[in-house]
Design an enzyme around this catalytic site. Structure first.
Site, PDB file in Angstrom:
ATOM      1  N   SER A  55       0.785  -1.232   0.000  1.00  0.00           N
ATOM      2  CA  SER A  55       0.000   0.000   0.000  1.00  0.00           C
ATOM      3  C   SER A  55       0.817   1.282   0.000  1.00  0.00           C
ATOM      4  CB  SER A  55      -0.950   0.010   1.195  1.00  0.00           C
ATOM      5  OG  SER A  55      -2.017  -0.872   0.967  1.00  0.00           O
ATOM      6  N   ALA A  83      -6.282 -25.507   2.521  1.00  0.00           N
ATOM      7  CA  ALA A  83      -6.606 -25.973   1.173  1.00  0.00           C
ATOM      8  C   ALA A  83      -6.837 -24.788   0.237  1.00  0.00           C
ATOM      9  CB  ALA A  83      -7.837 -26.869   1.202  1.00  0.00           C
ATOM     10  N   TYR A 113     -11.032   1.919   5.380  1.00  0.00           N
ATOM     11  CA  TYR A 113      -9.961   1.718   4.410  1.00  0.00           C
ATOM     12  C   TYR A 113     -10.440   0.784   3.310  1.00  0.00           C
ATOM     13  CZ  TYR A 113      -5.116   1.071   2.860  1.00  0.00           C
ATOM     14  OH  TYR A 113      -3.952   1.042   2.137  1.00  0.00           O
ATOM     15  N   SER A 114     -10.342   1.239   2.071  1.00  0.00           N
ATOM     16  CA  SER A 114     -10.816   0.441   0.949  1.00  0.00           C
ATOM     17  C   SER A 114      -9.840   0.549  -0.210  1.00  0.00           C
ATOM     18  CB  SER A 114     -12.204   0.915   0.499  1.00  0.00           C
ATOM     19  OG  SER A 114     -12.601   0.232  -0.686  1.00  0.00           O
ATOM     20  N   ASN A 115      -9.281  -0.568  -0.595  1.00  0.00           N
ATOM     21  CA  ASN A 115      -8.373  -0.582  -1.738  1.00  0.00           C
ATOM     22  C   ASN A 115      -9.072  -0.184  -3.036  1.00  0.00           C
ATOM     23  OD1 ASN A 115      -5.782  -1.709  -0.601  1.00  0.00           O
ATOM     24  ND2 ASN A 115      -7.254  -3.206   0.134  1.00  0.00           N
ATOM     25  N   THR A 117       2.203   2.431   5.400  1.00  0.00           N
ATOM     26  CA  THR A 117       2.654   1.058   5.523  1.00  0.00           C
ATOM     27  C   THR A 117       1.950   0.241   4.460  1.00  0.00           C
ATOM     28  OG1 THR A 117       0.955   0.645   7.177  1.00  0.00           O
ATOM     29  CG2 THR A 117       3.158   1.184   7.975  1.00  0.00           C
ATOM     30  N   GLY A 118       2.441  -0.955   4.237  1.00  0.00           N
ATOM     31  CA  GLY A 118       1.810  -1.772   3.217  1.00  0.00           C
ATOM     32  C   GLY A 118       2.239  -3.216   3.337  1.00  0.00           C
TER      33      GLY A 118
END
Length: 413
Positions: free
Chosen positions: A113, A179, A217-219, A353-354
């Site tokens: 990010s 899995a 927070y939304s990408n 940060t990311g």
């Protein structure tokens, strides 16, 4: 978003596709209480505190080692810049578990990010040129892309007050068990996504809140910002970042691949810890992150970028002030336009940060652009999330706000 939620999202690396580009949860989860060391909390624009002495190199070496030894990471590297020159850099751990290769301080890594700060810088340059306005609506910029887009502004995309859901929270990207993780490792990580495809995944869900009435927070917000850059300039957001930031600053180690799975050498590898042993996830198609988190860089490049940004070399004063005007996430922690703010004993710190599968990074500096620290680490033992966060915060604060010597002696370093 609560502190618990911040802690949870920080610890889910590898458990949800592209979870690494979720909020740089570390600063919000572990920021010192405002008012520590006698400093009263203040607004984001307050002047930094007095210049801090340089940290002792032994203290920084131990702080970096703690990220590996106590925090369960396989590798870590960091660099501290002060007054335009590198004053310390260090490494810990091993770059590759199979060969025990040493970590290189000049190594490349995925920045997750932190990509958002590059994208926001370009958006604000376009604002300064009069080609975009922060009150432009999403519907005006990208007609028909987002339901209710006429009520959502560019500013609300950049500071995460849009209410648009995060596409990475959709169940199709959730890795519920080992899995699922193995299926992602075998096939899912090679998938190529288009930004509009991921936006459509997000907007199939109801809005989280009316625009401007909350923070989440939304990408997806930054996929849309990247699309807006392309619509206005006629060039991809990657090319605009390259021409406007990477080339002018000489960031020779910084790139924003669209679908290439490779990280340039030298680099530390990223891993998942599974019941059958470590699984190397260094290689992956980054298109699922795009303008929200596809970048690759080095510690030296990131320090140089943040120094230039906060030092006023990339934006006019008006646009830089807008970037640093933050929405309060919780006391002592705020989010601006592609910048996080963390109040500290030496004044407000700004950066981002990311994380992305196998990699986490932090880039933080003083508000005046004088001091920066860039950090990359490779989380491995997910049971040590809290210890890892404490160790990372320790390195950041000791790099930027080292204590004055008790005996009045000149600081070492």
């Amino acid at each position: 978003m609560t502190v618990h939620q911040f802690l949870s999202s920080a610890g889910r690396t590898g458990l949800r596709l592209a979870t690494g580009v979720l909020a740089g949860a570390l600063l919000a989860a572990t920021a010192p209480t405002a008012g520590a060391a006698g400093m009263a909390p203040g607004p984001a624009g307050m002047a930094p505190g007095p210049a801090a002495p340089r940290a002792d190199e032994a203290v920084l070496r131990q702080a970096l080692a703690d990220i590996v030894e106590a925090g369960g990471s396989t590798a870590a590297l960091a660099q501290v810049r002060d007054g335009g020159r590198t004053v310390w850099r260090g490494t810990a751990g091993t770059a590759e578990l199979a060969t025990h290769a040493p970590v290189r301080a000049d190594g490349y890594f995925r920045i997750g990010s932190i990509t958002k700060t590059f994208v926001a810088t370009v958006v604000l340059q376009l604002v300064g040129e009069g080609r975009l306005r922060l009150d432009d609506t999403v519907e005006h910029l990208l007609p028909g892309t987002v339901p209710g887009g006429a009520g959502i502004t560019l500013r609300q995309l950049l500071d995460h007050t849009s209410g648009i859901p995060d596409y990475t929270e959709d169940q199709r990207f959730e890795l519920k068990d080992e899995a699922d993780i193995l299926r992602w490792v075998d096939t899912g990580r090679w998938t190529t996504y288009r930004p509009r495809e991921l936006v459509d995944v997000a907007t199939a869900h109801p809005a989280l809140f009316p625009p401007g009435t909350g923070w989440s927070y939304s990408n997806t917000n930054y996929l849309l910002a990247g699309m807006a850059v392309e619509r206005v300039t006629g060039h991809s957001w990657e090319e605009e970042v390259r021409q406007r930031v990477v080339l002018p600053l000489g960031l020779t180690g910084t790139s924003f691949p669209r679908a290439s799975p490779f990280v340039p050498a030298p680099h530390a590898h990223g891993y998942f810890s599974l019941s059958g042993g470590p699984v190397d996830v260094t290689l992956r198609n980054p298109s699922g992150a795009s303008a929200a988190g596809s970048g690759i860089s080095t510690a030296a490049d990131l320090d140089r970028f943040l120094a230039a940004l906060l030092g006023g070399r990339l934006l006019r004063p008006a646009e830089l002030a807008e970037m640093q005007r933050t929405v309060e996430v919780r006391p002592g922690v705020g989010y601006g336009l592609g910048l996080q703010r963390m109040d500290s004993p030496c004044g407000p710190l700004f950066g981002h940060t990311g994380s992305i599968e196998g990699y986490q990074a932090a880039l933080v500096g003083t508000q005046d652009g004088a001091r920066q620290v860039a950090l990359s680490y490779n989380p491995f033992d997910r049971t040590k999330g809290a210890e890892q966060q404490r160790a990372v915060l320790g390195l950041l604060v000791k790099s930027l706000c080292p204590p004055a010597p008790a005996d009045g002696a000149a600081p070492k370093g």
